[in-house]
Design a protein around this motif. Sequence first.
Motif, short mmCIF file in Angstrom:
data_model
loop_
_atom_site.label_atom_id
_atom_site.label_comp_id
_atom_site.label_asym_id
_atom_site.label_seq_id
_atom_site.Cartn_x
_atom_site.Cartn_y
_atom_site.Cartn_z
N SER A 67 0.60 -1.37 0.07
CA SER A 67 0.00 0.21 -0.17
C SER A 67 0.91 1.22 -0.06
O SER A 67 2.10 1.21 0.58
CB SER A 67 -1.03 -0.08 1.26
N TYR A 122 -3.88 3.68 -1.52
CA TYR A 122 -4.01 2.50 -2.45
C TYR A 122 -3.10 1.46 -2.42
O TYR A 122 -1.99 1.71 -2.18
CB TYR A 122 -4.38 3.35 -3.72
N THR A 123 -3.47 0.49 -3.27
CA THR A 123 -2.45 -0.63 -3.37
C THR A 123 -1.86 -0.72 -4.48
O THR A 123 -2.42 -0.53 -5.73
CB THR A 123 -2.97 -2.02 -3.13
N SER A 171 -8.95 -0.11 -5.29
CA SER A 171 -8.13 -0.53 -3.94
C SER A 171 -8.01 0.87 -3.14
O SER A 171 -7.49 1.06 -2.02
CB SER A 171 -6.53 -0.96 -4.31
#
Length: 194
Positions: free
Chosen positions: A30, A38-39, A186
């Motif tokens: 992340s 976000y990933t 994500s």
Amino acid sequence: MRQLTLSFLFLTLVGCVTQPNFNKVVGGGSFSQAGLTYTTSDNFEWNVLTQHTYRTNLAAFGSDRNESYIISTTTFNIPPNQTGQQFLDFVKSERNKEPQTGRFENIKESISLYAARKEICANFSSSSKDYGAKRSGEYALYETYGMYCIHPYNDSIGVFIELSRKAPFSKSESPINKNGEKLLKSVKFSDFKV
């Protein structure tokens, strides 16, 4: 003299060991910036190009050095209290203000309200010929997949997040939409710390 040399060596090694590395993000890890997390795509090792409070850029190479990916995020001011349609119209209007320099030749582009998220967001994808970036001796294919959102904790702040890809035009088959969709899903928004 020997003690002085050993002391210098010890201090040098300690300095190297305790210095954190902020230049890389492991794929699938992340990444955070003010107001969102976000990933990253797990297929790549991401290099941090810029990291500011309200803007970041991460870059990675694809299967070879002729294929590159960038994740860009930016927060910016927007008019408050917009409906979904008003926000979509605002985003389209702002995108139309981009200068037409002749560098890019649009192949396809779409932008619409993004139903996959509960926040008010506009999802976009595009592909263009980029005459300013050579890949394998020819113009590059430039693809984007991303979204603009009204930040759920402050409706006068917009958020832009995009996955882009440049590659030789002959490598037009890519998972940009699949990887981009995974990135967008994500995204987690958080309140801004004051």
